[in-house]
Design an enzyme around this catalytic site. Structure first.
Site, PDB file in Angstrom:
ATOM      1  N   ARG A 100      -3.295   6.997 -10.324  1.00 52.11           N
ATOM      2  CA  ARG A 100      -3.987   5.776  -9.866  1.00 52.11           C
ATOM      3  C   ARG A 100      -5.165   5.574 -10.798  1.00 52.11           C
ATOM      4  O   ARG A 100      -6.080   6.413 -10.849  1.00 52.11           O
ATOM      5  CB  ARG A 100      -4.452   5.948  -8.421  1.00 52.11           C
ATOM      6  CG  ARG A 100      -5.476   4.906  -8.019  1.00 52.11           C
ATOM      7  CD  ARG A 100      -5.696   4.856  -6.526  1.00 52.11           C
ATOM      8  NE  ARG A 100      -4.553   4.251  -5.869  1.00 52.11           N
ATOM      9  CZ  ARG A 100      -4.538   3.849  -4.590  1.00 52.11           C
ATOM     10  NH1 ARG A 100      -5.601   4.008  -3.837  1.00 52.11           N
ATOM     11  NH2 ARG A 100      -3.469   3.296  -4.082  1.00 52.11           N
ATOM     12  N   HIS A 127       0.818  -2.632  -8.395  1.00 52.95           N
ATOM     13  CA  HIS A 127       0.906  -1.564  -7.395  1.00 52.95           C
ATOM     14  C   HIS A 127       2.389  -1.439  -7.011  1.00 52.95           C
ATOM     15  O   HIS A 127       2.801  -1.807  -5.905  1.00 52.95           O
ATOM     16  CB  HIS A 127       0.040  -1.922  -6.188  1.00 52.95           C
ATOM     17  CG  HIS A 127      -0.278  -0.769  -5.288  1.00 52.95           C
ATOM     18  ND1 HIS A 127       0.228   0.496  -5.492  1.00 52.95           N
ATOM     19  CD2 HIS A 127      -1.052  -0.689  -4.163  1.00 52.95           C
ATOM     20  CE1 HIS A 127      -0.217   1.299  -4.534  1.00 52.95           C
ATOM     21  NE2 HIS A 127      -0.996   0.605  -3.725  1.00 52.95           N
ATOM     22  N   GLN A 130       3.669   0.243  -3.746  1.00 53.36           N
ATOM     23  CA  GLN A 130       3.408  -0.562  -2.555  1.00 53.36           C
ATOM     24  C   GLN A 130       4.489  -1.646  -2.413  1.00 53.36           C
ATOM     25  O   GLN A 130       5.061  -1.825  -1.337  1.00 53.36           O
ATOM     26  CB  GLN A 130       2.024  -1.215  -2.657  1.00 53.36           C
ATOM     27  CG  GLN A 130       1.671  -2.063  -1.453  1.00 53.36           C
ATOM     28  CD  GLN A 130       1.454  -1.233  -0.196  1.00 53.36           C
ATOM     29  OE1 GLN A 130       0.681  -0.294  -0.212  1.00 53.36           O
ATOM     30  NE2 GLN A 130       2.132  -1.568   0.883  1.00 53.36           N
ATOM     31  N   ASP A 226      -4.232  -9.040   1.352  1.00 53.63           N
ATOM     32  CA  ASP A 226      -4.872  -7.819   0.844  1.00 53.63           C
ATOM     33  C   ASP A 226      -6.364  -8.121   0.746  1.00 53.63           C
ATOM     34  O   ASP A 226      -6.797  -9.284   0.833  1.00 53.63           O
ATOM     35  CB  ASP A 226      -4.282  -7.477  -0.542  1.00 53.63           C
ATOM     36  CG  ASP A 226      -4.878  -6.215  -1.166  1.00 53.63           C
ATOM     37  OD1 ASP A 226      -5.465  -5.381  -0.434  1.00 53.63           O
ATOM     38  OD2 ASP A 226      -4.778  -6.060  -2.406  1.00 53.63           O
ATOM     39  N   CYS A 267      -1.355  -4.271   2.857  1.00 54.31           N
ATOM     40  CA  CYS A 267      -1.164  -2.951   2.236  1.00 54.31           C
ATOM     41  C   CYS A 267      -2.205  -1.939   2.722  1.00 54.31           C
ATOM     42  O   CYS A 267      -2.005  -0.739   2.561  1.00 54.31           O
ATOM     43  CB  CYS A 267      -1.207  -3.083   0.724  1.00 54.31           C
ATOM     44  SG  CYS A 267      -2.737  -3.822   0.138  1.00 54.31           S
ATOM     45  N   ARG A 295       5.723   3.740   2.487  1.00 51.09           N
ATOM     46  CA  ARG A 295       5.216   4.200   1.187  1.00 51.09           C
ATOM     47  C   ARG A 295       5.862   5.536   0.835  1.00 51.09           C
ATOM     48  O   ARG A 295       6.309   5.756  -0.297  1.00 51.09           O
ATOM     49  CB  ARG A 295       3.683   4.351   1.233  1.00 51.09           C
ATOM     50  CG  ARG A 295       2.898   3.050   1.328  1.00 51.09           C
ATOM     51  CD  ARG A 295       3.043   2.244   0.058  1.00 51.09           C
ATOM     52  NE  ARG A 295       2.684   3.033  -1.103  1.00 51.09           N
ATOM     53  CZ  ARG A 295       1.430   3.258  -1.530  1.00 51.09           C
ATOM     54  NH1 ARG A 295       0.422   2.696  -0.906  1.00 51.09           N
ATOM     55  NH2 ARG A 295       1.193   3.993  -2.609  1.00 51.09           N
TER      56      ARG A 295
HETATM   57  N1  NVA Z   1      -5.976  -4.618  -4.288  1.00 54.73           N
HETATM   58  C1  NVA Z   1      -6.435  -3.401  -3.677  1.00 54.73           C
HETATM   59  C2  NVA Z   1      -5.277  -2.593  -3.170  1.00 54.73           C
HETATM   60  C3  NVA Z   1      -5.641  -1.343  -2.439  1.00 54.73           C
HETATM   61  C4  NVA Z   1      -4.460  -0.531  -1.978  1.00 54.73           C
HETATM   62  C5  NVA Z   1      -7.259  -2.616  -4.693  1.00 54.73           C
HETATM   63  O1  NVA Z   1      -6.864  -2.535  -5.853  1.00 54.73           O
HETATM   64  O2  NVA Z   1      -8.299  -2.099  -4.310  1.00 54.73           O
END
Ligand code: NVA
Length: 309
Positions: A100, A127, A130, A226, A267, A295
């Site tokens: 990540r 992502h 997800q 989101d 999400c 997930r």
């Molecule tokens: N768009 C959000 C998703 C978190 C799972 C982020 O990047 O923080």
């Protein structure tokens, strides 16, 4: 598949196979409990995580493997050590790398220099884990699970044009799902990602609608949202103005009624009373915990695919 980096690397057949595999693993976990026996997965996290960290760790354990969490004590990738050295070192010990990261370039750099598979666990652009889990959830809700045909489903994303909406838009385009992206002015998806989705929809026959007019959302089956402020984009001095700009895009009971949608997705983490009301998040229409559970099964499908093909 040798890595899982971005949604557009897979074709429709490959995506459908992953969705079906995820559902099969979910129903028959014991059939897969040795797939990662004796294998270790290094998990790099430059940003915080609850679901991604736990679902990978426990999912890898369910496949008989071992997961190692590498948190932010190692600093930003590329600062303390070059991304290429990170990749080469981890490849000495690990059988796969989950990462990540802030920048998609880091994911690409890891994949370029690692000698083991790399999985994107969120970056600034995508992502994909997800989105894959979300299409597993939609398959459970709308399709015959043996034939993951979602071509009748209308999915709308309302909110910030970000990594999550990019991944959903691209996967919807590949799978032939009608997708509407509703973002405030100034928070649209990047032009090149929209172009990519347009090309993919012309192949799959799906309809792609991009608008800033939330009142023109049209009939939908599912509304997805989101956070309005993604990790790394926090700026307290601009927050009040941003919340006011996004306020008309809140996903709430009124929007569900206007669009005829009866399923809401998120999400998580949710910022209740910002992008979604608490009442809707907690309602019968919400499938957010089904998404969260999926997930793990979706990621396990990716791991099984990487280690058995
Ligand atoms: N768009 C959000 C998703 C978190 C799972 C982020 O990047 O923080």
């Amino acid at each position: 598949m040798s890595n899982f980096l971005a949604d557009d690397q897979l074709n429709k057949q490959q995506l459908l196979a992953l969705i079906e595999l995820a559902i099969h693993i979910k129903k028959n976990p014991e059939d897969y409990n040795q797939v990662l026996a004796g294998k270790s997965v290094a998990m790099i996290f430059e940003k915080p995580s609850l679901r991604t960290h736990v679902s990978f760790d426990m999912g890898i354990n369910k496949l008989g493997g071992h997961a190692l969490y590498l948190g932010q004590q190692n600093g930003k990738l590329g600062e303390r050590e070059r991304v290429s050295d990170y990749a080469k070192n981890l490849s000495c010990f690990a059988d796969a790398i989950v990462a990540r990261v802030f920048s998609h370039d880091s994911i690409q750099g890891l994949a370029e220099h690692a000698t083991v598979p790399v999985i994107n666990a969120l970056c600034d652009l995508y992502h994909p884990c997800q989105a894959l889990a979300d299409f597993v959830t939609l398959t459970e809700l709308f399709a015959n699970e043996n034939v993951a045909d979602l071509s009748n489903v209308k999915l709308a994303y309302v909110g910030d044009g970000n990594n999550v909406s990019n991944s959903l838009m691209i996967m919807a385009a590949i799978l032939g799902v009608d997708f509407t992206l509703v973002t405030p002015v100034g928070y649209e998806a990047q032009a090149d990602i929209i172009e990519k989705a347009r090309v993919l929809t012309s192949e799959s026959g799906a309809k792609l609608t991009i608008t800033t007019d939330v009142n023109n959302i049209g009939p939908q089956d599912v509304i997805y949202t989101d956070t309005w402020i993604s990790m790394g984009d926090e700026d307290e001095s601009k927050k009040a103005k941003l919340l006011a700009h996004f306020a008309p895009y809140q996903v709430n009971h009124a929007l569900m009624k206007n669009s005829d949608a009866n399923i809401v997705m998120h999400c998580q983490p949710a910022h209740l009373e910002e992008e979604i009301t608490t009442a809707l998040f907690d309602s019968e229409m919400s499938v957010v915990f089904q998404q969260a559970e999926n997930r793990m099964w979706a990621q396990n499908a990716v791991l099984v695919n990487l280690f058995t093909n």
